[in-house]
Design a protein around this motif. Sequence first.
Motif, PDB file in Angstrom:
ATOM      1  N   ILE A 141       0.867  -1.176   0.000  1.00  0.00           N
ATOM      2  CA  ILE A 141       0.000   0.000   0.000  1.00  0.00           C
ATOM      3  C   ILE A 141       0.903   1.224   0.000  1.00  0.00           C
ATOM      4  O   ILE A 141       1.659   1.450   0.951  1.00  0.00           O
ATOM      5  N   ILE A 142       0.848   2.025  -1.063  1.00  0.00           N
ATOM      6  CA  ILE A 142       1.665   3.232  -1.158  1.00  0.00           C
ATOM      7  C   ILE A 142       0.814   4.399  -0.678  1.00  0.00           C
ATOM      8  O   ILE A 142      -0.122   4.835  -1.340  1.00  0.00           O
ATOM      9  N   GLY A 143       1.119   4.898   0.510  1.00  0.00           N
ATOM     10  CA  GLY A 143       0.353   5.988   1.098  1.00  0.00           C
ATOM     11  C   GLY A 143      -0.575   5.478   2.185  1.00  0.00           C
ATOM     12  O   GLY A 143      -1.505   4.725   1.891  1.00  0.00           O
ATOM     13  N   LEU A 144      -0.335   5.897   3.431  1.00  0.00           N
ATOM     14  CA  LEU A 144      -1.128   5.414   4.555  1.00  0.00           C
ATOM     15  C   LEU A 144      -1.976   6.532   5.149  1.00  0.00           C
ATOM     16  O   LEU A 144      -1.951   6.794   6.354  1.00  0.00           O
ATOM     17  N   GLY A 145      -2.730   7.207   4.273  1.00  0.00           N
ATOM     18  CA  GLY A 145      -3.796   8.064   4.743  1.00  0.00           C
ATOM     19  C   GLY A 145      -4.971   7.184   5.142  1.00  0.00           C
ATOM     20  O   GLY A 145      -4.845   5.947   5.204  1.00  0.00           O
ATOM     21  N   PRO A 146      -6.134   7.761   5.399  1.00  0.00           N
ATOM     22  CA  PRO A 146      -7.287   6.955   5.814  1.00  0.00           C
ATOM     23  C   PRO A 146      -7.617   5.819   4.847  1.00  0.00           C
ATOM     24  O   PRO A 146      -7.871   4.691   5.268  1.00  0.00           O
ATOM     25  N   VAL A 147      -7.606   6.101   3.542  1.00  0.00           N
ATOM     26  CA  VAL A 147      -7.962   5.081   2.556  1.00  0.00           C
ATOM     27  C   VAL A 147      -6.903   3.975   2.506  1.00  0.00           C
ATOM     28  O   VAL A 147      -7.226   2.783   2.469  1.00  0.00           O
ATOM     29  N   GLY A 148      -5.626   4.340   2.519  1.00  0.00           N
ATOM     30  CA  GLY A 148      -4.575   3.342   2.491  1.00  0.00           C
ATOM     31  C   GLY A 148      -4.570   2.461   3.733  1.00  0.00           C
ATOM     32  O   GLY A 148      -4.356   1.247   3.649  1.00  0.00           O
ATOM     33  N   LEU A 149      -4.815   3.063   4.899  1.00  0.00           N
ATOM     34  CA  LEU A 149      -4.865   2.285   6.137  1.00  0.00           C
ATOM     35  C   LEU A 149      -6.011   1.283   6.108  1.00  0.00           C
ATOM     36  O   LEU A 149      -5.873   0.151   6.592  1.00  0.00           O
TER      37      LEU A 149
ATOM     38  N   THR B 240       5.803   9.547   6.991  1.00  0.00           N
ATOM     39  CA  THR B 240       5.950  10.004   8.371  1.00  0.00           C
ATOM     40  C   THR B 240       5.958   8.847   9.360  1.00  0.00           C
ATOM     41  O   THR B 240       5.319   7.816   9.150  1.00  0.00           O
ATOM     42  N   ASP B 241       6.691   9.066  10.461  1.00  0.00           N
ATOM     43  CA  ASP B 241       6.721   8.073  11.538  1.00  0.00           C
ATOM     44  C   ASP B 241       5.328   7.843  12.101  1.00  0.00           C
ATOM     45  O   ASP B 241       4.970   6.712  12.432  1.00  0.00           O
ATOM     46  N   ALA B 242       4.539   8.928  12.222  1.00  0.00           N
ATOM     47  CA  ALA B 242       3.209   8.820  12.822  1.00  0.00           C
ATOM     48  C   ALA B 242       2.323   7.865  12.032  1.00  0.00           C
ATOM     49  O   ALA B 242       1.645   6.999  12.610  1.00  0.00           O
ATOM     50  N   LEU B 243       2.340   7.970  10.711  1.00  0.00           N
ATOM     51  CA  LEU B 243       1.500   7.095   9.889  1.00  0.00           C
ATOM     52  C   LEU B 243       2.019   5.660   9.919  1.00  0.00           C
ATOM     53  O   LEU B 243       1.233   4.712   9.958  1.00  0.00           O
ATOM     54  N   ARG B 244       3.324   5.491   9.917  1.00  0.00           N
ATOM     55  CA  ARG B 244       3.873   4.134   9.989  1.00  0.00           C
ATOM     56  C   ARG B 244       3.549   3.492  11.336  1.00  0.00           C
ATOM     57  O   ARG B 244       3.274   2.285  11.410  1.00  0.00           O
ATOM     58  N   ASN B 245       3.535   4.281  12.399  1.00  0.00           N
ATOM     59  CA  ASN B 245       3.171   3.747  13.718  1.00  0.00           C
ATOM     60  C   ASN B 245       1.717   3.288  13.746  1.00  0.00           C
ATOM     61  O   ASN B 245       1.390   2.272  14.381  1.00  0.00           O
ATOM     62  N   ILE B 246       0.850   4.029  13.079  1.00  0.00           N
ATOM     63  CA  ILE B 246      -0.545   3.581  12.989  1.00  0.00           C
ATOM     64  C   ILE B 246      -0.618   2.271  12.214  1.00  0.00           C
ATOM     65  O   ILE B 246      -1.367   1.359  12.566  1.00  0.00           O
ATOM     66  N   GLY B 247       0.175   2.173  11.143  1.00  0.00           N
ATOM     67  CA  GLY B 247       0.221   0.931  10.373  1.00  0.00           C
ATOM     68  C   GLY B 247       0.622  -0.258  11.230  1.00  0.00           C
ATOM     69  O   GLY B 247       0.067  -1.357  11.085  1.00  0.00           O
ATOM     70  N   VAL B 248       1.567  -0.051  12.148  1.00  0.00           N
ATOM     71  CA  VAL B 248       1.963  -1.116  13.068  1.00  0.00           C
ATOM     72  C   VAL B 248       0.773  -1.532  13.927  1.00  0.00           C
ATOM     73  O   VAL B 248       0.488  -2.728  14.103  1.00  0.00           O
ATOM     74  N   LYS B 249       0.054  -0.558  14.477  1.00  0.00           N
ATOM     75  CA  LYS B 249      -1.095  -0.847  15.340  1.00  0.00           C
ATOM     76  C   LYS B 249      -2.191  -1.596  14.593  1.00  0.00           C
ATOM     77  O   LYS B 249      -2.913  -2.404  15.174  1.00  0.00           O
ATOM     78  N   LEU B 250      -2.323  -1.328  13.293  1.00  0.00           N
ATOM     79  CA  LEU B 250      -3.392  -1.944  12.512  1.00  0.00           C
ATOM     80  C   LEU B 250      -2.970  -3.266  11.867  1.00  0.00           C
ATOM     81  O   LEU B 250      -3.746  -3.857  11.121  1.00  0.00           O
TER      82      LEU B 250
ATOM     83  N   LEU C 224       6.642  -1.932   7.357  1.00  0.00           N
ATOM     84  CA  LEU C 224       6.416  -0.509   7.096  1.00  0.00           C
ATOM     85  C   LEU C 224       7.721   0.128   6.630  1.00  0.00           C
ATOM     86  O   LEU C 224       8.778  -0.115   7.222  1.00  0.00           O
ATOM     87  N   TYR C 225       7.624   0.960   5.572  1.00  0.00           N
ATOM     88  CA  TYR C 225       8.806   1.621   5.045  1.00  0.00           C
ATOM     89  C   TYR C 225       8.504   3.096   4.781  1.00  0.00           C
ATOM     90  O   TYR C 225       7.350   3.483   4.545  1.00  0.00           O
ATOM     91  N   ALA C 226       9.572   3.894   4.792  1.00  0.00           N
ATOM     92  CA  ALA C 226       9.422   5.333   4.578  1.00  0.00           C
ATOM     93  C   ALA C 226       9.293   5.691   3.106  1.00  0.00           C
ATOM     94  O   ALA C 226       8.851   6.793   2.770  1.00  0.00           O
ATOM     95  N   GLY C 227       9.695   4.791   2.222  1.00  0.00           N
ATOM     96  CA  GLY C 227       9.610   5.064   0.786  1.00  0.00           C
ATOM     97  C   GLY C 227       9.775   3.780  -0.004  1.00  0.00           C
ATOM     98  O   GLY C 227      10.170   2.739   0.532  1.00  0.00           O
ATOM     99  N   THR C 228       9.486   3.845  -1.299  1.00  0.00           N
ATOM    100  CA  THR C 228       9.591   2.649  -2.127  1.00  0.00           C
ATOM    101  C   THR C 228      11.040   2.223  -2.328  1.00  0.00           C
ATOM    102  O   THR C 228      11.323   1.034  -2.507  1.00  0.00           O
ATOM    103  N   ASP C 229      11.978   3.182  -2.268  1.00  0.00           N
ATOM    104  CA  ASP C 229      13.395   2.805  -2.373  1.00  0.00           C
ATOM    105  C   ASP C 229      13.790   1.916  -1.197  1.00  0.00           C
ATOM    106  O   ASP C 229      14.496   0.911  -1.370  1.00  0.00           O
ATOM    107  N   GLU C 230      13.322   2.289  -0.003  1.00  0.00           N
ATOM    108  CA  GLU C 230      13.627   1.492   1.187  1.00  0.00           C
ATOM    109  C   GLU C 230      12.975   0.118   1.090  1.00  0.00           C
ATOM    110  O   GLU C 230      13.565  -0.894   1.482  1.00  0.00           O
ATOM    111  N   LEU C 231      11.771   0.080   0.551  1.00  0.00           N
ATOM    112  CA  LEU C 231      11.081  -1.199   0.361  1.00  0.00           C
ATOM    113  C   LEU C 231      11.919  -2.115  -0.525  1.00  0.00           C
ATOM    114  O   LEU C 231      12.151  -3.288  -0.204  1.00  0.00           O
TER     115      LEU C 231
END
Length: 352
Positions: free
Chosen positions: A166-174, A194-204, A209-216
């Motif tokens: 999932i590229i982008g963890l706004g409400p729809v991506g989450l 952002t760390d905040a969105l990735r942290n929500i991804g962990v909770k869900l 979780l990655y900061a960008g597609t290059d890191e992925l």
Amino acid sequence: MNGRCVAFTSPGRASLEPFEVPQIRPNEILIRTRCSVVSPGTERSHLWAEPNTETAGAVFPFRPGYSNIGEIIQVGANVGGVRVGQIVATMAGHQNYVVAYPPLSSPTQRAVAPYYGLSDLSKMSWAVPDWIDADQERACAAFIVAVVGLYGVRRAKISLGDQVAIIGLGPVGLMAGQFAKRAGALPVIGVARTDALRNIGVKLGFDCLYAGTDELMRNCTNWADAVRTVVIEATGRADGVIDALNVCPVGGQLVLLGCTREYVSNVDFYSQVHRKAVTVLGAHQPTRVTRDWFHAQWTKYWDADTVLRMILSKRISTDQLITKEFDSADIQNAYSYISESRSSLCVLINWR
């Protein structure tokens, strides 16, 4: 009777405007709104009249919103199976009174009358159990945002063992990530800046979780080895689409779930799509069918009912989607908040 509704009156300007609440007809119900949820991406784009919106070219006023919870306060003479005081969900805009058709008592995937051929989706309603508390009410208020996420998974036909990013963890991506996991995807990977969105991804429950597609790509050394890979683009940004195309492996599938209002230029279709045999699918919420159960085209009404039941049974969570609450009288500040914070999630409007 006079009501109040949110209206965008010029770029960046939101206000409460009066409207005349129509008398209900014998087959309708009148609902008093308790709360509604602002979908930040869609509503921010319309507020600022971005390309490919209904307000583009400064076409104002515009009445936003499509995810609403309220209680029935009046029932038409020909309506049965519902009562005054019952809680219902609607796709109405941000307004304190809503006229709608009653919810279906036993919704099915065939869901025909009274919604078959209905052009005004704001007149749909869904039953919500009376036993819900304030937190569950807030969670249900984001149900249409969740339905948008579900549509990306429906379009991709995700099944057991599919690799999903999932590229982008706004409400729809989450929400798309949660539905992908429920459908059997493994792993479910999230990409957010952002760390905040990735942290929500962990909770869900995202697996990685990655900061960008290059890191992925650096960390997923066997990325191209999966039998089936689905990449869901949920940023709604042009650079997000480019990133998603680049990360798609040979034979991968790209689902465009975010509303990319701006134009995407410099796409190398030969290298990014053609040579890799990438399948690209659009997944815009309004393209859902009203009735086509025979061909496994999931209907608007059924999917929304499914989402509400999944929220209340805790199979999915919308709790993390709502980051701030505003009273309806403070509506300009609510929209200033989502305008100033590009990474803001959903905002709850309290209409009590």
